[in-house]
Design a protein around this motif. Structure first.
Motif, PDB file in Angstrom:
ATOM      1  N   LYS A  82      -7.430   3.461  27.123  1.00 63.31           N
ATOM      2  CA  LYS A  82      -7.665   4.913  27.286  1.00 63.31           C
ATOM      3  C   LYS A  82      -6.366   5.643  27.655  1.00 63.31           C
ATOM      4  O   LYS A  82      -6.189   6.809  27.322  1.00 63.31           O
ATOM      5  CB  LYS A  82      -8.686   5.159  28.413  1.00 63.31           C
ATOM      6  N   THR A  83      -5.519   4.950  28.386  1.00 64.98           N
ATOM      7  CA  THR A  83      -4.227   5.537  28.786  1.00 64.98           C
ATOM      8  C   THR A  83      -3.124   4.594  28.335  1.00 64.98           C
ATOM      9  O   THR A  83      -3.179   3.389  28.591  1.00 64.98           O
ATOM     10  CB  THR A  83      -4.155   5.719  30.317  1.00 64.98           C
ATOM     11  N   VAL A  84      -2.141   5.181  27.654  1.00 67.75           N
ATOM     12  CA  VAL A  84      -1.123   4.377  26.981  1.00 67.75           C
ATOM     13  C   VAL A  84       0.264   4.862  27.407  1.00 67.75           C
ATOM     14  O   VAL A  84       0.489   6.061  27.496  1.00 67.75           O
ATOM     15  CB  VAL A  84      -1.291   4.544  25.445  1.00 67.75           C
ATOM     16  N   GLY A  85       1.188   3.931  27.657  1.00 69.67           N
ATOM     17  CA  GLY A  85       2.560   4.312  27.994  1.00 69.67           C
ATOM     18  C   GLY A  85       3.493   4.045  26.828  1.00 69.67           C
ATOM     19  O   GLY A  85       3.317   3.068  26.098  1.00 69.67           O
ATOM     20  N   PHE A  86       4.469   4.928  26.640  1.00 72.27           N
ATOM     21  CA  PHE A  86       5.538   4.718  25.654  1.00 72.27           C
ATOM     22  C   PHE A  86       6.859   4.683  26.409  1.00 72.27           C
ATOM     23  O   PHE A  86       7.143   5.578  27.214  1.00 72.27           O
ATOM     24  CB  PHE A  86       5.603   5.880  24.650  1.00 72.27           C
ATOM     25  N   GLN A  87       7.673   3.703  26.098  1.00 77.57           N
ATOM     26  CA  GLN A  87       9.004   3.648  26.697  1.00 77.57           C
ATOM     27  C   GLN A  87      10.024   3.450  25.582  1.00 77.57           C
ATOM     28  O   GLN A  87       9.904   2.526  24.767  1.00 77.57           O
ATOM     29  CB  GLN A  87       9.060   2.479  27.699  1.00 77.57           C
ATOM     30  N   PHE A  88      11.031   4.315  25.555  1.00 79.46           N
ATOM     31  CA  PHE A  88      12.037   4.290  24.485  1.00 79.46           C
ATOM     32  C   PHE A  88      13.435   4.121  25.065  1.00 79.46           C
ATOM     33  O   PHE A  88      13.730   4.688  26.129  1.00 79.46           O
ATOM     34  CB  PHE A  88      12.051   5.633  23.732  1.00 79.46           C
ATOM     35  N   PRO A  89      14.326   3.443  24.339  1.00 74.59           N
ATOM     36  CA  PRO A  89      15.731   3.490  24.730  1.00 74.59           C
ATOM     37  C   PRO A  89      16.273   4.895  24.464  1.00 74.59           C
ATOM     38  O   PRO A  89      15.649   5.677  23.728  1.00 74.59           O
ATOM     39  CB  PRO A  89      16.401   2.453  23.822  1.00 74.59           C
ATOM     40  N   GLU A  90      17.435   5.178  25.037  1.00 77.90           N
ATOM     41  CA  GLU A  90      17.930   6.560  24.993  1.00 77.90           C
ATOM     42  C   GLU A  90      18.025   7.108  23.569  1.00 77.90           C
ATOM     43  O   GLU A  90      17.696   8.255  23.320  1.00 77.90           O
ATOM     44  CB  GLU A  90      19.297   6.637  25.687  1.00 77.90           C
ATOM     45  N   GLY A  91      18.468   6.289  22.635  1.00 84.25           N
ATOM     46  CA  GLY A  91      18.677   6.762  21.266  1.00 84.25           C
ATOM     47  C   GLY A  91      17.392   7.140  20.538  1.00 84.25           C
ATOM     48  O   GLY A  91      17.428   7.836  19.525  1.00 84.25           O
ATOM     49  N   LEU A  92      16.266   6.685  21.013  1.00 84.92           N
ATOM     50  CA  LEU A  92      14.996   6.961  20.334  1.00 84.92           C
ATOM     51  C   LEU A  92      14.112   7.926  21.107  1.00 84.92           C
ATOM     52  O   LEU A  92      13.078   8.369  20.605  1.00 84.92           O
ATOM     53  CB  LEU A  92      14.212   5.644  20.138  1.00 84.92           C
ATOM     54  N   LYS A  93      14.534   8.235  22.346  1.00 87.25           N
ATOM     55  CA  LYS A  93      13.632   8.980  23.250  1.00 87.25           C
ATOM     56  C   LYS A  93      13.195  10.323  22.671  1.00 87.25           C
ATOM     57  O   LYS A  93      12.048  10.735  22.839  1.00 87.25           O
ATOM     58  CB  LYS A  93      14.350   9.178  24.580  1.00 87.25           C
ATOM     59  N   ARG A  94      14.075  10.997  21.963  1.00 87.28           N
ATOM     60  CA  ARG A  94      13.730  12.336  21.476  1.00 87.28           C
ATOM     61  C   ARG A  94      12.586  12.289  20.455  1.00 87.28           C
ATOM     62  O   ARG A  94      11.958  13.299  20.171  1.00 87.28           O
ATOM     63  CB  ARG A  94      14.948  13.029  20.882  1.00 87.28           C
ATOM     64  N   GLN A  95      12.336  11.112  19.902  1.00 83.30           N
ATOM     65  CA  GLN A  95      11.223  10.998  18.952  1.00 83.30           C
ATOM     66  C   GLN A  95       9.897  10.746  19.660  1.00 83.30           C
ATOM     67  O   GLN A  95       8.846  10.712  19.038  1.00 83.30           O
ATOM     68  CB  GLN A  95      11.503   9.856  17.966  1.00 83.30           C
TER      69      GLN A  95
END
Ligand code: SF4
Length: 316
Positions: free
Chosen positions: A18-31
């Protein structure tokens, strides 16, 4: 990067998340926001995007992990086994052949082949290009910290093969090839697929910088021993051992190691047992010398100066 949205949706559905986390490296964060919106619309789950810095698979946002049903960690390959974390790798679709061909004059006959996860799908093509040029490519398995044969991290060169006469690194930046050069004492050729350029890696400048940092720490009386709080960087036993050697020393836990944070501690020098890159990449910015554990051992006479090595975090 194309994100594998069907896979994300399938995992959310299978786990009834029901609740999901997304974690991105700096180069992908803006997406992140656009992907979060798409996944929310298609799955009905609530998505939270981590806003904290993320530099590797070692760097899991544990706060976010604690409040979601599943955490998607993008851009890196698996480092730890935790069923709540799904590592979503990221591959660059860039041609590697030109860079490998340009590397050929610098390589010996028996070549250890290494790359990062972003180019790992090109490993067969790299090996084929080498074979076509009458070289013998050797690709080795690493330890449990890496997933693929031939894969290296900035802190782990376990997949560098033995018995080769040179090492080819396909990727960008200086850190991995310099680390391999120090770790294996073999010629390392760095081939950058984005520019097509290849060069023999020279460690002289970096070595001079490191000896200068060690010289500044030579007379240190009070030491701060840093324990990294990111899950894949915690080396508590090593930190305790270093503290035992240091005499007047305090253990300091930090998640993001920045010059400002170290400024608060009135010690003469630090030893970082966290990510090995920190002591080296940010060397000029810290308020006091920051050594790697290996450099500290050299300074304390526990290791010979000719055994200078790169600090690695080993897996099993
Ligand atoms: S510890 Fe440092 S070099 Fe190793 S994976 Fe993490 S960020 Fe990369």
């Amino acid at each position: 990067m194309m994100f594998d949205v069907p896979k994300i949706l399938d995992i959310i559905k299978t786990r009834n998340a029901k609740t999901v986390g997304f974690q991105f490296p700096e180069g992908l964060k803006r997406q992140g926001p656009a992907l979060a919106k798409e996944v929310e619309e298609k799955s009905g789950a609530l998505v939270i995007v981590s806003g904290d810095p993320c530099y590797g698979a070692c760097d899991i946002d544990e706060g976010l992990l604690g409040i979601v049903d599943v955490l998607f960690h993008f851009g890196h390959s698996r480092m730890m086994d935790d069923e709540r974390i799904v590592f979503m790798e990221y591959y660059h679709d860039v041609d590697v052949e030109r860079a490998v061909i340009n590397a050929l004059p610098l390589l010996g006959r028996k070549v250890g082949v290494t790359t990062t996860v972003q180019h790992i799908h090109k490993l067969d093509e790299i090996a084929r290009t080498l074979k076509n040029a009458d070289r013998e490519p050797i690709i080795a398995n690493g330890d449990s910290r890496v997933v693929y044969p031939g894969q290296v991290l900035g802190c782990n060169f376990s997949a560098v093969p033995e018995g080769v006469d040179s090492i080819l690194f396909v990727g960008t930046g200086n850190f991995h090839p310099v680390g391999m050069r120090l770790a294996r004492k073999l010629p390392v050729v760095a081939a950058d697929p984005f520019t097509g350029e290849a060069r023999l890696v020279d460690v002289e400048k970096m070595m001079r910088q490191r000896y200068a940092v060690m010289a500044k720490a030579m007379d240190a009386k009070k030491w701060g021993i840093i324990v990294g709080m990111k899950p894949g960087q915690r080396r508590m036993e090593l930190a305790k051992r270093i503290k035992g050697l240091a005499g007047d020393a305090v253990l300091i836990s930090i998640r993001e190691i920045t010059p400002d944070r170290l400024q608060s501690f009135k010690v003469d020098a630090f030893v970082s047992t966290a990510c090995p890159r920190i002591a080296i990449d940010d060397a000029g910015m810290f308020p006091a010398p920051v050594l790697t554990p290996i450099e500290f051992e050299m300074l304390k006479g526990k290791r010979k100066w000719e055994d200078m090595a790169f600090d690695e975090i080993k897996g099993d």
